[in-house]
Design an enzyme around this catalytic site. Sequence first.
Site, PDB file in Angstrom:
ATOM      1  N   HIS A  65     163.789 -29.698  26.130  1.00 41.49           N
ATOM      2  CA  HIS A  65     162.835 -28.698  27.534  1.00 41.49           C
ATOM      3  C   HIS A  65     161.702 -29.258  27.637  1.00 41.49           C
ATOM      4  O   HIS A  65     161.598 -29.157  27.088  1.00 41.49           O
ATOM      5  CB  HIS A  65     163.691 -27.164  27.607  1.00 41.49           C
ATOM      6  CG  HIS A  65     164.718 -27.188  27.971  1.00 41.49           C
ATOM      7  ND1 HIS A  65     165.907 -26.055  27.796  1.00 41.49           N
ATOM      8  CD2 HIS A  65     164.920 -27.347  28.802  1.00 41.49           C
ATOM      9  CE1 HIS A  65     166.635 -25.691  27.987  1.00 41.49           C
ATOM     10  NE2 HIS A  65     167.012 -26.215  29.490  1.00 41.49           N
ATOM     11  N   ASP A  67     158.995 -27.793  27.950  1.00 42.42           N
ATOM     12  CA  ASP A  67     158.162 -26.853  27.246  1.00 42.42           C
ATOM     13  C   ASP A  67     158.526 -27.086  26.008  1.00 42.42           C
ATOM     14  O   ASP A  67     157.512 -26.536  25.502  1.00 42.42           O
ATOM     15  CB  ASP A  67     158.042 -24.846  28.273  1.00 42.42           C
ATOM     16  CG  ASP A  67     159.301 -24.678  27.440  1.00 42.42           C
ATOM     17  OD1 ASP A  67     160.562 -25.260  27.773  1.00 42.42           O
ATOM     18  OD2 ASP A  67     159.830 -23.214  26.998  1.00 42.42           O
ATOM     19  N   ASP A 211     164.769 -22.682  20.409  1.00 39.63           N
ATOM     20  CA  ASP A 211     165.665 -21.993  21.147  1.00 39.63           C
ATOM     21  C   ASP A 211     167.169 -21.832  21.300  1.00 39.63           C
ATOM     22  O   ASP A 211     167.799 -22.890  21.257  1.00 39.63           O
ATOM     23  CB  ASP A 211     165.060 -22.128  22.775  1.00 39.63           C
ATOM     24  CG  ASP A 211     164.221 -22.336  23.694  1.00 39.63           C
ATOM     25  OD1 ASP A 211     163.556 -22.429  22.732  1.00 39.63           O
ATOM     26  OD2 ASP A 211     163.852 -22.856  24.442  1.00 39.63           O
TER      27      ASP A 211
HETATM   28 ZN   LIG Z   1     164.701 -24.314  26.225  1.00 37.94          ZN
END
Ligand SMILES: [Zn+2]
Length: 319
Positions: A65, A67, A211
């Site tokens: 991802h 970020d 995450d």
């Molecule tokens: Zn993520």
Amino acid sequence: MQLLFLGTGAGMPSKQRNTSALILKLLEERGTVWLFDCGEATQHQILHTTIKPRKIEKIFITHMHGDHIFGLPGLLGSRSFQGGDEPLEIYGPVGIKDYVTMTLKISRTHLTYPIVFHELVEGKVFEDRLMTVETRLLDHVIPSYGFRISQHPLPPKLQINKALLLGVPKGPLLAALKNGQDVELSDGTWVRSSDVTDAEERGFIVTILGDSRFCQAAIELAYDADVLVHEATFDGSAIKMAGEYGHSTVFEAAETARRANAHTLIMNHISARFLPEDEKLLLKQMREIHTCGFIARDFMEFEWIQHEKKIRKKQGSHL
Ligand SMILES: [Zn+2]
């Protein structure tokens, strides 16, 4: 070993929190630092610290991802400008090699150092005489990994004065005793290594997760860890929403730490919805389940105290 948080926000930067990046300083252990994730402007955050990009030996990317990876090309280029010629190893999910080589190629960025890519599969991804890194796949909306970094036991320390008193001459016999060998002196007496060395000391275990929803793999990676870095994108009331977006709540982070018997929990990847004054509530929720923990802020630093076998927050360590 120290942990220096460079970016602790979720999704996009806010004035308080940049996107994900965390430095594991291993300056005493191996003279280098490792970087975990590299959100946009990570190199700007580094400017506010004493970290030298050329000291970065390894970069671990938890997942693809934006970020967590949009700061990578810029940082790699700057590492080159600043005279980095040591090879760099990048560990990340399948796609990390394409992402980096493509952005460097299109932007015609030429690096002064080679990059060795390791696209992740679960298991041991690195081991040398000092440490081991293991990885497991977590439970997010795309493949997301967690890392368990274990320092090997520290070699026993030689009590030199005791050895000298027993008549061991300076030189190779002292080295042999330090390495665990018993030695014979010229007068025929034996000195046992165990009589002149301290016991072997255990090293640290740090678990850094990408995450993830609450999952068993996270608990296993964090088993008996001295410190667990776990995302807490949502507060305890939002379990359903956290699950839908592939994230965890504070309760779930704390429950992972509790079940894993991890000592200190540090929560990061904090949503911009939470203002600094909301941290009290988040910490209160955490303490209902796990007593020892923190909410990371950008530039917060934690250090491992070897003789106490504990990680401690450095006072005044954030801006
Ligand atoms: Zn993520």
